[in-house]
Design an enzyme around this catalytic site. Structure first.
Site, PDB file in Angstrom:
ATOM      1  N   HIS A   1       0.841  -1.208   0.000  1.00  0.00           N
ATOM      2  CA  HIS A   1       0.000   0.000   0.000  1.00  0.00           C
ATOM      3  C   HIS A   1       0.878   1.262   0.000  1.00  0.00           C
ATOM      4  O   HIS A   1       0.723   2.138  -0.853  1.00  0.00           O
ATOM      5  CB  HIS A   1      -0.898  -0.036   1.249  1.00  0.00           C
ATOM      6  CG  HIS A   1      -1.745   1.173   1.440  1.00  0.00           C
ATOM      7  ND1 HIS A   1      -3.092   1.184   1.180  1.00  0.00           N
ATOM      8  CD2 HIS A   1      -1.451   2.427   1.867  1.00  0.00           C
ATOM      9  CE1 HIS A   1      -3.587   2.385   1.433  1.00  0.00           C
ATOM     10  NE2 HIS A   1      -2.614   3.167   1.848  1.00  0.00           N
ATOM     11  N   GLU A   2       1.805   1.330   0.938  1.00  0.00           N
ATOM     12  CA  GLU A   2       2.644   2.534   1.039  1.00  0.00           C
ATOM     13  C   GLU A   2       3.520   2.685  -0.209  1.00  0.00           C
ATOM     14  O   GLU A   2       3.806   3.800  -0.646  1.00  0.00           O
ATOM     15  CB  GLU A   2       3.498   2.497   2.309  1.00  0.00           C
ATOM     16  CG  GLU A   2       2.715   2.389   3.625  1.00  0.00           C
ATOM     17  CD  GLU A   2       1.610   3.416   3.811  1.00  0.00           C
ATOM     18  OE1 GLU A   2       1.627   4.477   3.139  1.00  0.00           O
ATOM     19  OE2 GLU A   2       0.695   3.163   4.624  1.00  0.00           O
TER      20      GLU A   2
ATOM     21  N   HIS B   1       1.674   4.603  -2.797  1.00  0.00           N
ATOM     22  CA  HIS B   1       1.822   6.054  -2.609  1.00  0.00           C
ATOM     23  C   HIS B   1       3.199   6.512  -3.097  1.00  0.00           C
ATOM     24  O   HIS B   1       3.334   7.540  -3.755  1.00  0.00           O
ATOM     25  CB  HIS B   1       1.693   6.419  -1.124  1.00  0.00           C
ATOM     26  CG  HIS B   1       0.306   6.314  -0.556  1.00  0.00           C
ATOM     27  ND1 HIS B   1      -0.766   6.970  -1.101  1.00  0.00           N
ATOM     28  CD2 HIS B   1      -0.176   5.650   0.522  1.00  0.00           C
ATOM     29  CE1 HIS B   1      -1.855   6.706  -0.372  1.00  0.00           C
ATOM     30  NE2 HIS B   1      -1.524   5.902   0.607  1.00  0.00           N
TER      31      HIS B   1
ATOM     32  N   GLU C   1      -4.961   7.879  -2.583  1.00  0.00           N
ATOM     33  CA  GLU C   1      -5.399   6.621  -1.968  1.00  0.00           C
ATOM     34  C   GLU C   1      -5.799   5.597  -3.037  1.00  0.00           C
ATOM     35  O   GLU C   1      -5.639   4.394  -2.844  1.00  0.00           O
ATOM     36  CB  GLU C   1      -6.558   6.906  -1.003  1.00  0.00           C
ATOM     37  CG  GLU C   1      -6.765   5.856   0.056  1.00  0.00           C
ATOM     38  CD  GLU C   1      -5.570   5.663   0.975  1.00  0.00           C
ATOM     39  OE1 GLU C   1      -5.440   4.554   1.517  1.00  0.00           O
ATOM     40  OE2 GLU C   1      -4.734   6.590   1.148  1.00  0.00           O
TER      41      GLU C   1
HETATM   42 ZN    ZN Z   1      -2.858   5.262   2.167  1.00  0.00          ZN
END
Ligand code: ZN
Length: 498
Positions: free
Chosen positions: A259-260, A263, A289
């Site tokens: 997830h990170e 980003h 997101e």
């Molecule tokens: Zn996030």
């Protein structure tokens, strides 16, 4: 234009230093540094605010606007000036005193929340929440031209979105999710693989391998441990990721890191020419997101990628996951569970956690719900939407940090991000016909390059709406997300849910 660019460059430098101080505070800083760090952050934030809202900045923006002439409507120059104008107009309306009160109330509210949550004492926390809401109302009152005061707050996280749009999307989403969860949540599914004991050294090796597949390259990236994982881009060639490790639940570290990294890839992919301009940062939390969720869920929890992941999981587990079947992994990481805690919720129930918070924060802001009645309203919705009884406020209304720190209007971005990701995914699948085979071979570069070309490189040059419509030809809707979810859950549960 040149003078404006020089000034915007300085403001961007200050923002990057602020990010660096935050990163350090949450990873490396010894606890004793806390007091001095709060002062450093406050001073630097004030310097940035003063730079941005100075009369001279306003004059430079006006002069640059006059210089733009025939330049393309969506070109970098025009959009740089427009974004500077948007930020300037917004920030200049906030009296310095209010900004300072909000910063202080956020910091005090956060500290009170930490203690009150540990003690399960909502009454101790309520005054801080009341204060944050009162200040949010005052903040919204600084602006005219918004149909709803909530829209002012929403615009800070999902620029251009309104509560009319969000309300309609969420009504559709809730209508789809509630019966789907009723159908699935009670079904037996073997998830034992998720809680197998997994040595930390093995998890670290696993995370390093998966991040390298995603494009984590030594010279531009760092990964560190933290309590609440986050990602921050200091510059396009300096991306900081964090994760944390649970010995009996490997998805925390693995999917958290994916997830990170989503980003991080977004930040690292911004065109270098946009650096030190207002377009060189990602202003939309919702779109940001969508990119983290895309890697975590649409890639990470797909059957194809589980085929690549299973042997690696097995190899790094030091024997505890011997003989892991990709299909068993796929079913376990997509199981639908009636969940109490948002950040632990599966992909299906997650949206309802967000909708509940969105509804309640609007009622609070509008004065239609008193803080004292909040726990009861929370518990009622948890029962109604998710079929969950809330045992105590610490695991109910006090579970999230956001409201304590004054972040009201933030939550919708999480669910909107999921919707955006699914809508993009249909286009991606059409453009990359080999995608399933590529994911199964952990060849993630074609996907990353597609995202870089269509999304990352633009930074904040295009609005969410423009970006999504250019790529998919459609405005945002719930339908692609539900198509995606129903197809996946049909495979997971071996049912026809279409
Ligand atoms: Zn996030």
């Amino acid at each position: 234009m040149k003078r404006l660019q020089a000034r915007l460059g300085e403001i961007s430098d200050l923002e990057q230093v602020l990010s660096l101080l935050h990163w350090d505070q949450n990873t490396m800083m010894p606890a004793g540094g806390g007091r001095a760090r709060a002062a450093q952050l406050a001073t630097l934030a004030r310097v940035r605010h003063e730079r941005l809202t100075a009369a001279e900045t306003g004059e430079l923006i006006a002069a640059a606007e006059a210089e733009l002439g025939e330049l393309a409507e969506d070109g970098v120059e025009r959009r740089t000036v427009a974004e500077a104008r948007r930020l300037y107009d917004k920030e200049a309306r906030i009296p310095a005193e209010l900004a300072e009160q909000m910063a202080r109330a956020a910091s005090e509210g956060y500290q009170l929340w930490v203690g009150a949550r540990a003690e399960n004492d909502f009454r101790a926390y309520a005054p801080a929440l009341e204060r944050n809401i009162e200040l949010a109302r005052e903040y919204a009152g600084c602006f005219d031209g918004y149909a709803d005061p909530y829209d002012v707050l929403l615009d800070d996280y999902a620029p251009g979105m309104t509560s009319v749009q969000v309300g309609a999307l969420f009504a559709d989403l809730r209508g789809e999710l509630v019966p789907l969860i009723d159908t699935l949540a009670g079904r037996e599914l073997d998830t034992a693989v998720l809680s197998a004991r997994y040595p930390e050294a093995g998890q670290r090796a696993l995370v390093a391998k998966v991040l390298s597949w995603q494009g984590f390259e030594g010279r531009a990236w760092r990964l560190d441990d933290t309590v609440h994982p986050f990602a921050t881009g200091i510059s396009v060639a300096d991306v900081r990721l964090t994760t944390r490790y649970e010995p009996d639940y490997f998805p925390t570290a693995l999917y958290g890191a994916m997830h990170e990294c989503g980003h991080g890839l977004y930040h690292a992919g911004i065109a270098p020419g946009l650096e030190r301009t207002p377009l060189g940062a990602i202003r939309s939390y919702a779109f940001n997101e969508s990119q983290s969720r895309l890697w975590e869920n649409l890639v990470g929890r797909s059957l194809s990628f589980c085929r690549a992941l299973a042997p690696e999981l097995e190899r790094c587990s030091q024997g505890s996951l011997a003989g892991l079947d990709p299909m068993a992994l796929f079913r376990a990481v997509n199981a639908v569970r009636r969940s109490l805690i948002r950040i632990e919720a599966d992909e299906t129930t997650y949206g309802l956690h967000v909708i509940l918070r969105y509804e309640l924060e609007r009622l609070l802001l509008h004065g239609e719900l008193a803080v004292a009645q909040l726990p009861e309203a929370w518990n009622l919705r948890m029962r109604e939407y998710l079929g969950v009884e809330v045992p105590r406020d610490a695991d109910g209304v006090m579970q999230d940090v956001h409201w304590s720190a004054g972040s009201i209007g933030y939550f919708p971005s999480y669910a909107i991000g999921n919707l955006i990701a699914a809508q993009l995914w249909e286009r991606i699948r059409a453009d990359l016909p080999e995608l399933d085979e590529q994911l199964a071979r952990h060849e993630l570069v074609p996907l990353r390059d597609w995202l870089r070309e269509h999304i990352y490189r633009h930074g904040s040059r295009l609005s969410d709406d423009e970006l999504l419509t250019r790529i998919t030809g459609e405005p945002l809707s719930v339908a692609p997300f539900m198509r995606y979810l129903r197809a996946k859950l049909s495979d997971v549960y071996q049912l026809d849910l279409a």
